[in-house]
Design a protein around this motif. Structure first.
Motif, short mmCIF file in Angstrom:
data_model
loop_
_atom_site.label_atom_id
_atom_site.label_comp_id
_atom_site.label_asym_id
_atom_site.label_seq_id
_atom_site.Cartn_x
_atom_site.Cartn_y
_atom_site.Cartn_z
N LYS A 73 3.11 3.72 -16.26
CA LYS A 73 4.00 3.27 -17.37
C LYS A 73 4.36 1.77 -17.11
CE LYS A 73 8.40 4.35 -15.44
NZ LYS A 73 9.48 5.22 -15.45
N VAL A 74 4.10 1.11 -16.25
CA VAL A 74 4.16 -0.25 -15.77
C VAL A 74 3.46 -1.10 -16.71
CG1 VAL A 74 4.12 -2.12 -13.98
CG2 VAL A 74 5.22 0.08 -13.62
N TYR A 75 2.30 -0.79 -16.99
CA TYR A 75 1.41 -1.48 -17.74
C TYR A 75 1.35 -0.99 -19.50
CZ TYR A 75 -0.59 -1.54 -13.14
OH TYR A 75 -0.74 -1.69 -11.69
N ASN A 76 2.28 -0.22 -19.75
CA ASN A 76 2.35 -0.05 -20.98
C ASN A 76 2.94 -1.18 -21.69
OD1 ASN A 76 1.41 2.62 -20.77
ND2 ASN A 76 3.48 3.59 -20.83
N MET A 118 -3.11 -0.35 -6.90
CA MET A 118 -2.87 -0.92 -8.04
C MET A 118 -3.04 -0.15 -9.59
SD MET A 118 -5.58 -4.22 -7.10
CE MET A 118 -5.30 -5.19 -8.42
N ASP A 119 -2.30 0.89 -9.20
CA ASP A 119 -2.08 1.96 -10.38
C ASP A 119 -0.59 1.81 -11.16
OD1 ASP A 119 -0.65 3.29 -8.45
OD2 ASP A 119 -1.63 5.20 -8.62
N GLY A 120 0.28 1.09 -10.57
CA GLY A 120 1.34 1.09 -11.36
C GLY A 120 2.62 1.64 -10.21
N ILE A 157 -6.09 -10.85 -11.68
CA ILE A 157 -5.96 -10.57 -13.23
C ILE A 157 -7.15 -9.99 -13.77
CG2 ILE A 157 -5.37 -11.50 -15.36
CD1 ILE A 157 -3.95 -13.88 -13.90
N MET A 158 -7.24 -8.76 -13.62
CA MET A 158 -8.55 -8.09 -14.12
C MET A 158 -8.19 -6.55 -14.68
SD MET A 158 -10.14 -7.27 -10.59
CE MET A 158 -10.09 -8.71 -9.98
N PRO A 159 -8.97 -6.11 -15.64
CA PRO A 159 -8.78 -4.63 -16.04
C PRO A 159 -8.96 -3.78 -15.08
CG PRO A 159 -10.45 -5.63 -17.12
CD PRO A 159 -9.98 -6.89 -16.52
N ARG A 160 -8.15 -2.57 -14.80
CA ARG A 160 -8.65 -1.68 -13.78
C ARG A 160 -8.48 -0.34 -14.51
NH1 ARG A 160 -8.73 -2.87 -8.66
NH2 ARG A 160 -8.18 -0.70 -8.15
N GLU A 161 -9.61 0.69 -14.21
CA GLU A 161 -9.59 1.99 -14.51
C GLU A 161 -8.30 2.69 -14.25
OE1 GLU A 161 -13.06 3.48 -13.84
OE2 GLU A 161 -14.39 2.12 -14.84
N ASN A 187 1.08 -1.31 0.13
CA ASN A 187 -0.02 0.15 0.08
C ASN A 187 1.16 1.23 0.16
OD1 ASN A 187 -2.18 -1.74 0.47
ND2 ASN A 187 -1.61 -1.81 2.51
N VAL A 188 1.17 1.63 -0.97
CA VAL A 188 2.03 2.79 -1.30
C VAL A 188 1.87 4.30 -0.54
CG1 VAL A 188 2.76 1.99 -3.44
CG2 VAL A 188 1.09 3.65 -3.43
#
Length: 398
Positions: A323-326, A253-255, A314-318, A228-229
């Motif tokens: 950049k981790v998810y690029n 969970m935003d990178g 494993i699910m898409p998140r808004e 939890n950052v």
């Protein structure tokens, strides 16, 4: 001479309070709950003479469907206790299989822990009692008469997050008295957890001590960070001190966590005697921690030789905009092309993330990415995750 009546009064008050305290203490001690019988049935008891109804709820009972913030999931059932003449309510289970179980009481609709059982664990904001029915895999969860490792709570500097952060680290038996270098498993918690989750709920120290003593796992360091950052430490352990833990915390969970994960690796490899190479690094996590494992290992594609996705989210998140998810597919392929020794995926058949995991496996199949898949009974529960750790750890660093 004028008598001081205050002192005798104080004595009587003190004696009265002491007698009351001792009576309460002895009354609690006379109640054994839970009592594990020779056939592995368990009797629960609670002294509640004025109660109209008492129930016990726990994961030893058949599951029921319940609504949660994550959707419909399996939850623990309930059983009614029977009131005895002395105001003690009782319930006896059938013979239970080997496991670490949790439970609590419901007295006239009010949920409470068992006053006769001082052993509790916190899961997010809920505290429940625990007990162990031994035998089989449950013996791994016990503290046995074997050499033990050390569990330390450390603070490390995270330039990527701009704060010092608390972290839990297990070192294997004999670490302090040797000059040997060790491999490292980075073990990540799920949503609502923190750096205390795996060591408390997951019984990591007991599992590792027992596996190492049995020669089933290599001695290794296990690093359990806080995912939890926005926290520097678990609720009650960080600079915000005491506050109610939450299930989902912003930015988990935003990178951000994945992008700053190198801070943790750098701290461990500069502070401990480790084998600092890909062949001696593993990463695994449950639920949200499985999500983090997937993306950290892909984002740093030549860093880990062992990956474990336990009931991975494993699910898409808004909010997954970092950049981790690029270039997901390209970086996943780079991870595959770099090579690794084990990509291990485990999920329960009734887990609400089951379909998402099967879809991810189909993706790996399509790109011919090697993996091992384990499908177990049960859902999104610690009972599965403790077993997954006990199955995954022996596969590491061989």
């Amino acid at each position: 001479m004028k008598k001081n009546l205050f002192l005798p009064l104080l004595f009587l008050m003190a004696f009265g309070f002491s007698s009351y305290a001792q009576e309460a203490l002895f009354r609690a001690q006379n109640i054994i709950s839970p009592e594990i019988l020779s056939d592995n049935s368990v009797t629960f008891r609670i002294h509640a003479p004025n109660a109209k109804a008492v129930q016990v709820t726990g994961d030893f009972l058949p599951t029921v469907k319940m609504e949660t913030p994550m959707g419909e999931m399996d939850g623990p059932g309930k059983a009614n206790l029977t009131k005895g003449e002395n105001g003690v309510w009782e319930f006896k289970t059938q013979s239970l299989g080997p496991e670490l179980y949790n439970y609590s009481f419901i007295v006239d609709g009010f949920s409470t822990t068992d006053p006769s059982n001082p052993f509790l664990i916190r899961d997010v904001a809920s505290a429940t009692n625990i007990f162990i029915v031994g035998g089989g895999h449950a013996d791994l969860f016990k503290t046995n008469d074997i050499p033990h490792g050390t569990v330390a709570r450390r603070w490390y500097d995270s330039p990527g997050l701009g704060m010092d952060r608390r972290i839990t680290i297990y070192t294997p038996p004999g670490y302090e008295n040797s000059t040997e270098k060790y491999p490292v498993l980075y073990l990540l918690h799920g949503a609502g957890g923190d750096e205390e989750a795996w060591i408390a709920l997951g019984r990591t120290a007991q599992i590792m001590d027992n596996l190492i003593a049995e020669g089933k796992a290599k001695p290794m360091i296990v690093v359990m960070p806080n995912g939890n950052v926005i926290q520097d430490g678990a609720p009650g352990e960080g600079s915000k001190n005491f506050y109610k833990p939450q299930f989902m915390i912003p930015k988990t969970m935003d990178g951000t966590y994945e992008g700053a994960f190198e801070d943790i690796i750098q701290f461990v490899e500069s502070s401990y005697r480790v084998k600092a190479n890909k062949a001696n690094r593993a990463i695994a996590g449950l639920s949200m921690g499985g999500y983090h494992t997937l993306h950290i290992s892909r984002y740093y594609p030549n860093t880990f030789d062992y990956m474990g996705l336990f009931s991975a989210a494993i699910m898409p998140r808004e909010d997954a905009t970092g950049k981790v998810y690029n270039d997901f597919d390209a970086t996943l392929k780079a991870q595959m092309d770099n090579g690794y020794k084990l990509y291990w995926i485990a999920i329960g058949k009734t887990d609400f993330l089951y379909d998402a995991n099967k879809e991810y496996i189909a993706k790996l199949d399509a790109m011919k990415m090697p993996y091992e898949y384990v499908e177990s009974e049960g859902g999104h529960i610690w009972r599965n995750w403790r077993i997954y750790l006990s199955q995954f750890a022996p596969r590491l660093f061989n």
